[in-house]
Enzyme design. Structure first.
Site, PDB file in Angstrom:
ATOM      1  N   ASN A  45    -107.916 -10.179  11.192  1.00  0.00           N
ATOM      2  CA  ASN A  45    -107.403  -8.800  11.135  1.00  0.00           C
ATOM      3  C   ASN A  45    -108.111  -7.995  10.050  1.00  0.00           C
ATOM      4  O   ASN A  45    -107.677  -6.890   9.713  1.00  0.00           O
ATOM      5  CB  ASN A  45    -105.906  -8.799  10.831  1.00  0.00           C
ATOM      6  CG  ASN A  45    -105.103  -9.508  11.900  1.00  0.00           C
ATOM      7  OD1 ASN A  45    -105.374  -9.347  13.081  1.00  0.00           O
ATOM      8  ND2 ASN A  45    -104.133 -10.303  11.488  1.00  0.00           N
ATOM      9  N   HIS A 131     -93.111  -6.583  15.847  1.00  0.00           N
ATOM     10  CA  HIS A 131     -93.443  -7.738  15.017  1.00  0.00           C
ATOM     11  C   HIS A 131     -92.189  -8.453  14.514  1.00  0.00           C
ATOM     12  O   HIS A 131     -91.159  -7.821  14.281  1.00  0.00           O
ATOM     13  CB  HIS A 131     -94.257  -7.229  13.825  1.00  0.00           C
ATOM     14  CG  HIS A 131     -94.865  -8.297  12.982  1.00  0.00           C
ATOM     15  ND1 HIS A 131     -94.307  -8.709  11.802  1.00  0.00           N
ATOM     16  CD2 HIS A 131     -96.001  -9.020  13.151  1.00  0.00           C
ATOM     17  CE1 HIS A 131     -95.088  -9.644  11.260  1.00  0.00           C
ATOM     18  NE2 HIS A 131     -96.123  -9.849  12.066  1.00  0.00           N
ATOM     19  N   GLU A 172     -94.411   0.245  16.561  1.00  0.00           N
ATOM     20  CA  GLU A 172     -95.721   0.070  15.934  1.00  0.00           C
ATOM     21  C   GLU A 172     -96.683   1.041  16.574  1.00  0.00           C
ATOM     22  O   GLU A 172     -96.524   1.389  17.736  1.00  0.00           O
ATOM     23  CB  GLU A 172     -96.209  -1.368  16.170  1.00  0.00           C
ATOM     24  CG  GLU A 172     -95.277  -2.378  15.543  1.00  0.00           C
ATOM     25  CD  GLU A 172     -95.657  -3.831  15.824  1.00  0.00           C
ATOM     26  OE1 GLU A 172     -96.810  -4.102  16.207  1.00  0.00           O
ATOM     27  OE2 GLU A 172     -94.781  -4.673  15.645  1.00  0.00           O
ATOM     28  N   SER A 176     -99.514  -5.772  17.894  1.00  0.00           N
ATOM     29  CA  SER A 176    -100.404  -6.775  17.305  1.00  0.00           C
ATOM     30  C   SER A 176    -100.911  -7.821  18.282  1.00  0.00           C
ATOM     31  O   SER A 176    -101.960  -8.402  18.048  1.00  0.00           O
ATOM     32  CB  SER A 176     -99.712  -7.454  16.125  1.00  0.00           C
ATOM     33  OG  SER A 176     -98.448  -7.944  16.513  1.00  0.00           O
ATOM     34  N   ASP A 201     -94.714   1.275  12.126  1.00  0.00           N
ATOM     35  CA  ASP A 201     -95.498   0.242  11.456  1.00  0.00           C
ATOM     36  C   ASP A 201     -96.957   0.394  11.895  1.00  0.00           C
ATOM     37  O   ASP A 201     -97.292   0.154  13.050  1.00  0.00           O
ATOM     38  CB  ASP A 201     -94.938  -1.137  11.818  1.00  0.00           C
ATOM     39  CG  ASP A 201     -95.634  -2.278  11.081  1.00  0.00           C
ATOM     40  OD1 ASP A 201     -96.700  -2.045  10.484  1.00  0.00           O
ATOM     41  OD2 ASP A 201     -95.110  -3.402  11.122  1.00  0.00           O
ATOM     42  N   HIS A 204    -101.837  -2.400  12.221  1.00  0.00           N
ATOM     43  CA  HIS A 204    -103.139  -2.611  12.889  1.00  0.00           C
ATOM     44  C   HIS A 204    -103.880  -1.307  13.155  1.00  0.00           C
ATOM     45  O   HIS A 204    -104.906  -1.315  13.830  1.00  0.00           O
ATOM     46  CB  HIS A 204    -102.939  -3.375  14.194  1.00  0.00           C
ATOM     47  CG  HIS A 204    -102.408  -4.752  13.973  1.00  0.00           C
ATOM     48  ND1 HIS A 204    -103.226  -5.819  13.660  1.00  0.00           N
ATOM     49  CD2 HIS A 204    -101.138  -5.221  13.956  1.00  0.00           C
ATOM     50  CE1 HIS A 204    -102.477  -6.897  13.489  1.00  0.00           C
ATOM     51  NE2 HIS A 204    -101.211  -6.558  13.659  1.00  0.00           N
ATOM     52  N   LYS A 235    -104.590  -6.217   6.147  1.00  0.00           N
ATOM     53  CA  LYS A 235    -105.432  -6.222   7.351  1.00  0.00           C
ATOM     54  C   LYS A 235    -106.724  -5.452   7.062  1.00  0.00           C
ATOM     55  O   LYS A 235    -107.576  -5.968   6.357  1.00  0.00           O
ATOM     56  CB  LYS A 235    -104.626  -5.762   8.539  1.00  0.00           C
ATOM     57  CG  LYS A 235    -103.694  -6.920   8.919  1.00  0.00           C
ATOM     58  CD  LYS A 235    -102.564  -6.688   9.806  1.00  0.00           C
ATOM     59  CE  LYS A 235    -101.795  -8.007   9.932  1.00  0.00           C
ATOM     60  NZ  LYS A 235    -100.401  -7.820  10.296  1.00  0.00           N
TER      61      LYS A 235
HETATM   62  C1  PLP Z   1     -99.145  -8.497   9.913  1.00  0.00           C
HETATM   63  C2  PLP Z   1     -98.025  -7.613  10.246  1.00  0.00           C
HETATM   64  C3  PLP Z   1     -96.959  -7.443   9.357  1.00  0.00           C
HETATM   65  C4  PLP Z   1     -96.811  -8.268   8.121  1.00  0.00           C
HETATM   66  O1  PLP Z   1     -97.731  -7.920   7.156  1.00  0.00           O
HETATM   67  P1  PLP Z   1     -98.143  -8.962   6.022  1.00  0.00           P
HETATM   68  O2  PLP Z   1     -98.694  -8.128   4.958  1.00  0.00           O
HETATM   69  O3  PLP Z   1     -99.148  -9.880   6.650  1.00  0.00           O
HETATM   70  O4  PLP Z   1     -96.899  -9.697   5.629  1.00  0.00           O
HETATM   71  C5  PLP Z   1     -95.987  -6.521   9.687  1.00  0.00           C
HETATM   72  N1  PLP Z   1     -96.046  -5.807  10.834  1.00  0.00           N
HETATM   73  C6  PLP Z   1     -97.045  -5.984  11.715  1.00  0.00           C
HETATM   74  C7  PLP Z   1     -97.057  -5.173  12.965  1.00  0.00           C
HETATM   75  C8  PLP Z   1     -98.055  -6.890  11.461  1.00  0.00           C
HETATM   76  O5  PLP Z   1     -99.014  -7.073  12.344  1.00  0.00           O
END
Ligand code: PLP
Length: 378
Positions: A45, A131, A172, A176, A201, A204, A235
């Site tokens: 990522n 997620h 989101e 993901s 969120d 990505h 990421k």
């Molecule tokens: C990776 C991810 C998270 C968590 O983030 P981290 O910093 O890895 O704990 C939260 N939401 C989504 C959509 C993710 O892909």
């Protein structure tokens, strides 16, 4: 009750769901060393390739030199150092909000934020593909949990019509495991019509989409209409940590009420220092160059048209089929993991192919040849 973890593990294994950690000997850019072999990594990522950046490594060193190793306490006790505040101001500026708050991870951000804002008598409505951190946070909050089918807004509207108490919609910008986007413009209209709040969120999307990599809300010019902007520093920003950006009032409330913030030691000050640097890189000319390269790769991988994101899943269905394909690709020198239940639905196992700016075109082309040999359409 007889409790036998071995029997349960064997069952999990028999269903093709067992996972094991693999120790990677070295990772640099797009290539990893594993079991004495070199594999081209199409599973990361780290979309802009910043995890290996000399500049960020130097910023981490500089942070240690200036601020020492650990923060020593939680932020409210005595752990707030200037690099935390500088990073939060930079994040707020990047997200065009009044303020921001950083957490130790994206997961901790969700777990802190959602239960701080809603509880018994309230309603959280999530997209089915949200997620795990968002789902767990919603459960933890004690609010009524409602789920709508992926991107299905007529069903969301039905849920909004009957929702009780404070209503929080959670989704989101880029999903993901599917790599598709939410239709943010329509969603914002809908949540506004019902007076609900929206948590978006952008894990990505940041670094990848929008002007300066500021995400999907920025791409659509809708930042001002998102109540809660969530994201991660782990990421495209290449480091680790999570954040929530919002109005000052909301951030001040979270400083008081988000338990994963209040009762957890502050982020390493060196990390906060480096994350500010990472934001600068992502939002600047280098970020633009890296995004251009990334999108050229993505277009090539996607048969000439632009895909919605840097995640290009190849859906295979059967858990065993995904595992076998992943194994064959590994034998051919490519790391593309099989993603299975419970990360995705049963029978929706897939290869999750991601691409980064650290890849070379020759690596993309050899992957395309190999996918072709194995009979995949991409
Ligand atoms: C990776 C991810 C998270 C968590 O983030 P981290 O910093 O890895 O704990 C939260 N939401 C989504 C959509 C993710 O892909």
């Amino acid at each position: 009750m007889k409790w036998d973890i071995q029997v349960e593990s064997d069952e999990w294994r028999a269903r093709g769901l067992w996972r094991e950690l693999r120790e990677i000997e070295a990772a640099s850019g797009s290539v990893i060393q594993w079991n004495g072999r070199e594999l081209v990594n199409f599973s990361s990522n780290d979309y802009l390739g910043l995890a290996g950046s000399q500049e960020l490594q130097a910023a981490l060193h500089e942070g240690v030199d200036r601020y020492g190793a650990g923060a020593g306490a939680s932020r409210l006790v005595c752990g707030t150092l200037s690099p935390h505040l500088v990073l939060e101001r930079a994040l707020a500026q990047f997200k065009r909000t009044e303020a921001a708050l950083v957490f130790s991870s994206g997961f901790a951000t969700a777990l802190g934020v959602i239960p701080a804002l809603v509880g018994h008598g309230d309603t959280v409505i999530l997209d089915k593909l949200c997620h795990a951190s968002l789902v767990d946070a919603a459960r933890l909050s004690g609010a009524v949990l409602r789920v709508f089918p992926h991107n299905h807004f007529p069903r969301l509207e039905k849920l909004l019509q009957t929702a009780q108490g404070r209503v929080l919609v959670v989704t989101e910008s880029v999903f993901s495991m599917d790599g598709d986007r939410c239709d943010l413009a329509e969603l914002v209209e809908l949540k506004d019509r019902y007076g609900a709040w929206l948590l978006l969120d952008e894990a990505h999307a940041v670094g990848v989409l929008g002007p300066q990599g500021r995400g999907l809300a920025a791409e659509l010019g809708m930042e001002g209409r998102i109540d809660l902007h969530m994201g991660t520093l782990s990421k495209a920003l290449g480091l680790s940590g999570g954040y929530l950006a919002a109005k000052r009032q909301v951030i001040d409330w979270l400083i008081n009420r988000a338990r994963s913030f209040v009762y957890s030691t502050a982020m390493l000050p060196s990390l906060a220092h480096a994350a500010t640097k990472a934001l600068e890189v992502v939002a600047g000319a280098v970020g633009d160059e890296l995004r251009t390269r990334l999108w050229l790769h993505l277009q090539r991988l996607n048969g000439g048209t632009l895909p919605p994101s840097a995640i290009l899943p190849i859906i295979l269905g059967e858990e065993s089929a995904a595992l076998a394909s992943s194994q064959r690709l590994m034998e051919a020198g490519f790391l593309i993991p099989a993603i299975r239940y419970p990360t995705v639905a049963r029978g929706a196992a897939r290869l999750r192919l991601t691409c980064t700016a650290a890849h070379r075109q020759s690596q993309i082309d050899s992957l395309l040849r190999e996918l072709n040999v194995q009979g995949f359409q991409r």
